[in-house]
Design a protein around this motif. Structure first.
Motif, mmCIF file in Angstrom:
data_model
loop_
_atom_site.group_PDB
_atom_site.id
_atom_site.type_symbol
_atom_site.label_atom_id
_atom_site.label_comp_id
_atom_site.label_asym_id
_atom_site.label_seq_id
_atom_site.Cartn_x
_atom_site.Cartn_y
_atom_site.Cartn_z
ATOM 1 N N ILE A 236 0.852 -1.185 0.000
ATOM 2 C CA ILE A 236 0.000 0.000 0.000
ATOM 3 C C ILE A 236 0.887 1.234 0.000
ATOM 4 C CG2 ILE A 236 -1.862 1.217 1.201
ATOM 5 C CD1 ILE A 236 -2.673 -1.375 2.505
ATOM 6 N N ALA A 253 -1.915 -4.686 -4.606
ATOM 7 C CA ALA A 253 -1.123 -3.455 -4.479
ATOM 8 C C ALA A 253 -2.028 -2.263 -4.736
ATOM 9 C CB ALA A 253 0.032 -3.464 -5.479
ATOM 10 N N ILE A 254 -1.916 -1.258 -3.886
ATOM 11 C CA ILE A 254 -2.797 -0.092 -3.958
ATOM 12 C C ILE A 254 -1.940 1.157 -3.998
ATOM 13 C CG2 ILE A 254 -4.656 1.159 -2.793
ATOM 14 C CD1 ILE A 254 -5.541 -1.414 -1.543
ATOM 15 N N ALA A 255 -2.057 1.906 -5.090
ATOM 16 C CA ALA A 255 -1.197 3.083 -5.256
ATOM 17 C C ALA A 255 -1.739 4.290 -4.489
ATOM 18 C CB ALA A 255 -1.042 3.404 -6.744
ATOM 19 N N THR A 271 -4.552 -4.783 -8.559
ATOM 20 C CA THR A 271 -3.711 -3.583 -8.601
ATOM 21 C C THR A 271 -4.634 -2.376 -8.797
ATOM 22 O OG1 THR A 271 -3.359 -4.032 -10.949
ATOM 23 C CG2 THR A 271 -1.580 -4.647 -9.461
ATOM 24 N N PHE B 188 7.269 3.855 -4.153
ATOM 25 C CA PHE B 188 6.451 2.638 -4.249
ATOM 26 C C PHE B 188 6.980 1.823 -5.426
ATOM 27 C CE2 PHE B 188 2.112 0.645 -4.998
ATOM 28 C CZ PHE B 188 2.011 0.046 -3.750
ATOM 29 N N PHE B 190 8.166 -2.092 -6.699
ATOM 30 C CA PHE B 190 8.210 -3.534 -6.463
ATOM 31 C C PHE B 190 8.309 -4.233 -7.804
ATOM 32 C CE2 PHE B 190 5.848 -1.478 -3.142
ATOM 33 C CZ PHE B 190 6.434 -1.989 -2.005
ATOM 34 N N TRP B 197 5.446 -9.702 -4.850
ATOM 35 C CA TRP B 197 6.163 -8.453 -5.075
ATOM 36 C C TRP B 197 7.506 -8.476 -4.368
ATOM 37 C CZ3 TRP B 197 3.616 -5.649 -8.518
ATOM 38 C CH2 TRP B 197 2.208 -5.742 -8.582
#
Lengths: 353, 353, 353
Positions: A236, A253-255, A271, B188, B190, B197
């Motif tokens: 995150i 995965a969180i932007a 994502t 961020f 990965f 990841w």
């Protein structure tokens, strides 16, 4: 960290097949990593995508991580690996200069006598560990971070400076929580009555799996009843908001600047790009991708990519389109009318022939 | 701060031409600043825009900062300046009551013996200064703020309470960092492999120029390779996210809740309104303006104003348009069909005439 | 907190009419609250909405908060109340395990000698209270929180860990400020001159009414001139940005990641959903609802629900619509042309008949 590795040593560590360019030595000590364009003669670079192939020919790097297919095109020494981007990621660990924190409790930290701090954990100056909290071996609580009553920080997990973990939260092992992350604040729950709001005390906690990374200023609220749950290996970014009772599946995965509203369930391997929103109580299928600044307003049953919004353009052009947006329903009705009229006219014209 | 200035003294300090209204004294001690509508008889006001001219006639202010053109219309004493809004900005410095911090290190601060703190710097209670950090003369590190290993805080720069600067970051002189700003958290990054990841350790730092202001809860991530760079005189509002390796040109301003994704380059003198987003790896030309909540998805080569989104309206009307948005392609095709049909029909009709 | 209440005691406390199911005892000690689906035989549940009625029949709860209408359908003991959701909210207070903080000043706190801390207030480890601040009876300042010079924390108000209140701010009684909330940072105000920015020092403060809740990482900026004002009973979620001189009317609620720009006035009893934006200097009528991620660009004079944006869909469909969005003005003009042509053609055809 040992950042005095030779080319040969690093190749071995990465499991790479080292193919020396003529006149070079595998005993060269590498000083770091860099891009193909910027790498100097003691730096390692990588070719992660065919898009960057044009930079390979002119690189001044000591060596380049490449696939077998690209090895021949490499003008300098090659470290041949199946997945150069992944090998690069592994190599970054060698050169990471994030300072370590000495084991033990700093004299300027405040640890409640009923807290349990493993002798191999590190508690920095200004950190506050409340009663019945447990800090496992190898965990690091950074300067001025706070761990609330009864919360658990798993082995090897690092809280950078100024992180807050409320009471009753459990964080797995080998996680990274960046500064000003907030774990376990109250979810936003109020019952309306007579135009006022009565607080719904948030009785649940937060459970975070192993190997999770949480960005700076990201908030993960505690559950109202039951826990908010973040799966294993979830990443995150900064300034993300995870509301009460959300569940995030493993390895999603969180932007940055995204938000997931209460009781939403995000699948595994999803994502979510930056600034996106997911409304409450919906379910998002495994392996879903959501593009930047999209608002997901319904459940997503099928993996795929999802979007909302409009393209950007110069403001003058945009305004012309935007004005028409409000007329869309009218336009659609007029279009339908025209189709009918034309159908009639054509039929009529056909008849009159 | 000397906030007991007379009208004459303040006029001199601002370089203003003081034109006294009949029966008033330049020796009047001013008590502060206020708007034309709210200013009382010991306060200074300003006319920054013709839009507010209607308030000038009834103002009770002691005096008003005006342009030469407006001086005659001013019913009270006038401080004539070329740029009243700028003069007002200068005047606000006189009345700023932000507390100063005593020089020296507070006994409740924790300064690593290998840190270098200028004797004219101020380190507040609870602040933590790590090894090899350098705090220059006149710099202020607020309560519970943390400066990481080897980072530099330039002369005259102020970190308010609870700011975090990670290791290896350099902040220029005369900057202001508001509470809970985070400088240098990991970008961020990965590398995916087998559905999981692998962390790309972020090896770069952050460089911030002189006279930069960073808002509360704003995050500026460290670079992956090389630094994230914020130019001179850049102003960043609250809750802004600046990702790794972004470059922001000198004197640009970014309003609250905006986000700039990794490796994007924003030019000089840009203004980005609130809640906007810029995707990664794009370049935005100098002097570009981006309107609120716009998502910039491509590079912008030409200065100008750019927008996306739709206008807001009552939800019922909006839903009618929104439903049609999804039918737009179909509508466009039907429109084209109608045009063809009509062209044929007209031609046909012409032939049949 | 007394969480060892019997069913009869809790019913009395909630003013509920207790109707025991056959073979059950009002002396049963309840262990907590849960949903109809998850509640066990010692837990209380609630039926807040007809949508959940299908879960009532199979519930294993000890008892359920229901309306008179639903009491008969309840298969277990019923606590009959006029508003079950509100009664549930009241019940959550009984089971809230948020730790209390001992009254007094922790030895690791730093309280300026000129600050006034009520003997019944709690100041946690690492907290910093600046000169002339006043902390009233029953107030709690959490670990590493900072209260600036001259600021007031009202009776019974709780600042969780790592909250920052700048100087010159007044927070009412019985408020809750979550971790990393920032009250009173400078508003974003600069006067442009010659391509550079001159700071407008922010001379106002922040006034927060009683019974306000402020979420984690939420920022409420101080006013430029005069105060930013948050009304009584306002509830603000996480990561919300309230700019300088905003006014929020009593009992409004603002969900996470929303932003209100400078000098905007939000009415009473408004509800703003997540990620929404309100531009500066506008007025929003009482009882307005704004949907998620909507941007309010003009004043709203009439209560109602307001929206902007487009629906989300799979990215491929979305792109087809998005491309057409930029052609909307062209489409509208062509539609108009077709209407004219067809009108002419029909008339012409009529004439030729």
């Amino acid at each position: 960290m040992n950042d005095n590795l030779t080319l040969a040593q690093l190749a071995e560590q990465l499991g790479a097949d080292l193919r020396m360019a003529p006149g070079t030595s595998p005993e060269l000590v590498l000083t770091g990593l860099n891009t193909l364009q910027d790498a100097g003669p003691t730096e390692l670079s990588f070719l992660a995508s065919a898009n960057y192939r044009r930079f390979l020919v002119d690189t001044r790097a000591a060596a380049v991580l490449v696939t077998e297919e690209m090895a021949e095109a490499c003008p300098v020494s090659a470290l041949v690996v199946p997945n150069p981007y992944h090998a690069f990621a592994l190599a970054t660990a060698v050169y990471d200069r994030t300072p370590t924190v000495p084991v033990g409790v700093h004299p300027a930290a405040t640890v409640h006598p009923d807290a349990v701090v493993d002798p191999k954990a590190s508690i920095a100056a200004g950190a506050v560990i409340e009663a019945h909290a447990r800090i496992d071996a190898g965990a690091v609580v950074g300067p001025n971070s706070v761990v609330g009553e009864g919360s658990l920080i798993g082995a090897g997990t690092r809280l950078h400076a100024n992180v807050t973990v409320y009471h009753g939260c459990a964080i797995g092992s080998d996680c990274i929580l960046h500064s000003h992350a907030v774990i376990g604040a109250d979810g936003f729950g109020f019952a309306p009555r007579g135009g006022q709001w009565t607080k719904i005390h948030q009785l649940g906690g937060v459970e975070i799996g192993d190997e999770v990374e949480v960005g700076a200023c990201t908030c993960i609220d505690r559950g109202a009843l039951g826990n908010t749950v973040i799966g294993r290996g979830v990443k995150i970014d900064n300034q993300v908001q995870i509301a009460h009772n959300v569940q995030i599946g493993d390895y999603s995965a969180i932007a940055a600047c995204s938000a997931v509203a209460g009781s939403a369930t995000i699948g595994k391997h999803c994502t979510i790009a930056g600034g996106a929103g997911v409304v409450g109580h919906v379910t998002v299928a495994d392996k879903t991708h959501v593009t930047a600044m999209t608002l997901v307003t319904k459940s997503i049953d099928t993996a795929g990519s999802y979007s909302s919004g409009t393209p950007f353009s110069d403001s003058r052009s945009w305004r012309r389109s935007a004005v028409r947006f409000a007329q869309l329903d009218d336009m659609a009705r007029r279009l339908r009318d025209l189709e009918k009229q034309l159908a009639n006219a054509t039929t009529g014209s056909g008849e009159s022939d």
